[in-house]
Each structure stands twice: as structure tokens, then as C-alpha cells.
Design a protein around this motif. Sequence first.
Motif, PDB file in Angstrom:
ATOM      1  N   LEU A   1      16.091  20.179  69.980  1.00  0.00           N
ATOM      2  CA  LEU A   1      15.800  19.856  71.379  1.00  0.00           C
ATOM      3  C   LEU A   1      16.259  20.985  72.300  1.00  0.00           C
ATOM      4  O   LEU A   1      17.093  20.794  73.191  1.00  0.00           O
TER       5      LEU A   1
ATOM      6  N   HIS B   1       8.434  22.385  82.285  1.00  0.00           N
ATOM      7  CA  HIS B   1       8.345  22.009  80.877  1.00  0.00           C
ATOM      8  C   HIS B   1       8.343  23.250  79.986  1.00  0.00           C
ATOM      9  O   HIS B   1       7.914  24.327  80.394  1.00  0.00           O
ATOM     10  N   GLY B   2       8.866  23.072  78.774  1.00  0.00           N
ATOM     11  CA  GLY B   2       8.879  24.172  77.812  1.00  0.00           C
ATOM     12  C   GLY B   2       9.894  25.256  78.112  1.00  0.00           C
ATOM     13  O   GLY B   2       9.793  26.363  77.576  1.00  0.00           O
TER      14      GLY B   2
ATOM     15  N   ILE C   1       9.289  10.299  75.723  1.00  0.00           N
ATOM     16  CA  ILE C   1       8.315  11.391  75.656  1.00  0.00           C
ATOM     17  C   ILE C   1       6.895  10.819  75.652  1.00  0.00           C
ATOM     18  O   ILE C   1       6.609   9.825  74.985  1.00  0.00           O
TER      19      ILE C   1
ATOM     20  N   VAL D   1      14.591  22.636  74.647  1.00  0.00           N
ATOM     21  CA  VAL D   1      14.191  22.480  76.050  1.00  0.00           C
ATOM     22  C   VAL D   1      15.189  21.589  76.776  1.00  0.00           C
ATOM     23  O   VAL D   1      15.667  21.910  77.876  1.00  0.00           O
ATOM     24  N   GLN D   2      15.534  20.466  76.159  1.00  0.00           N
ATOM     25  CA  GLN D   2      16.457  19.527  76.781  1.00  0.00           C
ATOM     26  C   GLN D   2      17.869  20.120  76.874  1.00  0.00           C
ATOM     27  O   GLN D   2      18.603  19.832  77.829  1.00  0.00           O
TER      28      GLN D   2
ATOM     29  N   ARG E   1       5.162  30.316  75.675  1.00  0.00           N
ATOM     30  CA  ARG E   1       4.892  29.021  76.303  1.00  0.00           C
ATOM     31  C   ARG E   1       3.791  29.208  77.332  1.00  0.00           C
ATOM     32  O   ARG E   1       3.862  30.091  78.185  1.00  0.00           O
TER      33      ARG E   1
ATOM     34  N   SER F   1      11.013  19.198  80.611  1.00  0.00           N
ATOM     35  CA  SER F   1      10.491  18.318  79.566  1.00  0.00           C
ATOM     36  C   SER F   1       9.711  19.088  78.510  1.00  0.00           C
ATOM     37  O   SER F   1       9.435  20.274  78.657  1.00  0.00           O
ATOM     38  N   THR F   2       9.358  18.373  77.451  1.00  0.00           N
ATOM     39  CA  THR F   2       8.530  18.948  76.392  1.00  0.00           C
ATOM     40  C   THR F   2       7.093  19.079  76.857  1.00  0.00           C
ATOM     41  O   THR F   2       6.458  20.120  76.684  1.00  0.00           O
ATOM     42  N   TYR F   3       6.574  18.004  77.435  1.00  0.00           N
ATOM     43  CA  TYR F   3       5.203  17.989  77.947  1.00  0.00           C
ATOM     44  C   TYR F   3       5.212  18.008  79.475  1.00  0.00           C
ATOM     45  O   TYR F   3       6.082  17.416  80.107  1.00  0.00           O
TER      46      TYR F   3
END
Length: 388
Positions: free
Chosen positions: A60, A154-155, A94, A62-63, A306, A131-133
Motif C-alpha cells: 500500500l 491518486h497514484g 476501494i 500510495v496510502q 502513473r 487513493s488508488t483509483y
Amino acid sequence: MNATIAQTPPERSRKFPPFSLSRLLRTVFDPKPGERVCVLIDLENPQEVEGFRFLQNPDLSVQRHAHDVIYQGLRNGVIYELGLKGGEMYAYEITGGSNLDLPAKGRATDGREIDMVEDIYKKYDLVLCVSTYSATAPLTAFAKQYGFRGATMHGMNQVILNSGLAVDYFEVSKQAEKLRLGMTKADWVEIDYVFDQQRFTLHLDLAKQEAQKSHGLCRGGPDIANLPAGEIYYVPAGATGQFPHKYEDGTIGLMKVEGGRIQHAALLRGSQATIDAHNEKLASDPVTGELGELGFGTQDLPPSGRDIQDEKILGTLHVATGRSDHLGGKLTPDRFANKKNATHDDILFSPTKTPEISVPQVRMHRHGETVVLIENYAPAAYMRGLLA
């Protein structure tokens, strides 16, 4: 490999100042003392935000950046420096796709279940979503409904922090405006593609619309800044032609476009099963093929791996399928047969993302003349002149 490196723009050697969270927030938002700020992340199991348990998962990244750079940055001085309040972190489940609607519930770091509307959108003035998305589309709608401002990042990775989030967004806005003024009210844009010695052309009708810019400044009314920023974009009024598309598994398909939508995909290289799955989706939910954006990068940035940053690089371009309401378009989530298909998916063409696909030329027709915008992933004379 050498050809790919040769096409990569020279801006990779550009020097950037060290990342500063306070400078970023001050520039993007011009925050007022007393405004409340929070950090949002996405997790497969939102309960893992309790006690920051998600930090134990090395996947994780990104987080972790959200925690180490944004959350800790706020708590360790930035929130006091800017006179802000709050600084809490929350997590939501997510979504599984770009710009899908967000869940109604989330979790706080003390383990409480929260209501996203009552505990986030109505409570905070500034919402920072890492976030991821991408959550830009749903958060833009909520921002306008409930009156907050925010940023979606994100990313996030180290390259982005050291470059795309370290820039002066006043300068980004000035550069983007130079291009916007020279590209607004265009009749159409045509993109030539070459894959495996085959040439294809996509024609996008723009209907003399006012070009828009993503420039990173969110200093006025309720809105969301998508960071890193730096692009000129349109919502096409129509589209016809063909273009090659690289899927996540590396398959290359030929998208056949009529009536503003991808109607059918054909295999050029790779997995027929990937193409079949796409055609099944197009047949069952036709609006998923709608071309809802045409965008051009405006910044000198290094490739980050990204799309959120790499589509902002000068000389790159992207089209997007799916929902367009957050860009001023008419395709809203309720028009999809399956709500899980209501994504906004950028299809980026760049020397690092799609080295198999060349873009020898991009042309724009405007004010009665046709000009060349891009040649081989580099700004042509017209675009360079606008920036001079």
C-alpha cells in the motif's frame, strides 16, 4: 529501446524544488485560518485505518505516502503554519475503478464507522484524497453539492512528489492558459497513429467549444483540483475513425469509432480473450465506449509511471471513455446499464506508456486553418509558439 529513449522529451533533466506541503496547499487553495482539513484514503478493508494498521502492508505505497507525507505533514506543523483545524484521516472501501461513485460509509482511525456526507462532506472545508483509483468525478459532484474544496492525488509516488507536486502552480496555470487561448474554439482535432506499419486516424469534433484547463488552482468556490495538474481538454461533440489501444495486459486492440463511441474492438496483437471481453462490455453497456475527453499535457515533467502525472507531460495526449459530467459533459453515472461501468478511463499515448504506438501527427482545425499541434510526441511549431 533506443527509439523510445530518443522520443522521450528533454524535460527529464529539469530541476525541481523540494516538495513542500505548506507551499502546495497555500498555492492551490489559499486556505483561510480556521478552515477544516482532512485526508481520505481508499482500502480494500477500511477497518485497517484503525490505529493505522494498513501501514503494515508494504503493497500500500500510495496510502503510505498519504500517511507519511500528507497526514504527518499536517500534524507536524503545516496545519498550525496555515492556521487550519482538523487534520484527521479517514478511509473508504476501494471502488475498483477510475471515478466510480464513492461508498456512503467509511472508517475513522479510532475505529468508528462514519457517514461520508455527514462526517466528511458537510464537516470539512478542504478534503485531500490520496487513493488508488481517481475519485475526481464523484468528489467534484459532492464538492458542488456541499460547498467544500479539495484535491485528488491518486497514484501518488516519490517521482510525483519530487516533481509534479513540487512545482509552482501559478506558473502551471500561466503556461496552460497560453495553450488554452491558442486551442480554444477549435472545429476538430485529428490524430494519426501508427502501429506495426499500419496507419489509423481518429477525428474528434469539438464544435468550437471553449477549451478548458486543469491547472491545479482551486482558490475560489467549491471544486476539486486533480493533482498533478497541467492539461488542456475538451469534451468531444462527436468522433469517427480508428485508433489503437493498449490494454493493461499489453494486448493491442483497434478501436473502431462511430457516432462518438467505440463501437467495436479488433485484435492487433495479444489476447483475443481481452478483445472479446471488451466487445461484450460494449454490447451490454454501449455508453462505456463514449469518448468523453480529449486532453493534451502542458508541463515539463519526468515520466512517473502513473497516468495522473504522465498525461500532463507536454507532447503527450489522451482520450478518455465513460462519464464526463465532471468535465462539463452530459454522460452521468445513471446512464450506464451497470453502475460499476460508470468510470472515466483515460487512454494515454506517450513514448513511455505506449512505445509500440507512434503518433506522427496531431492536427487542429480552427478559425479556418489547420495547424499541427504535435509530431512524434513533441510539441510542433504552433504549440511551441504559443508557449514562447
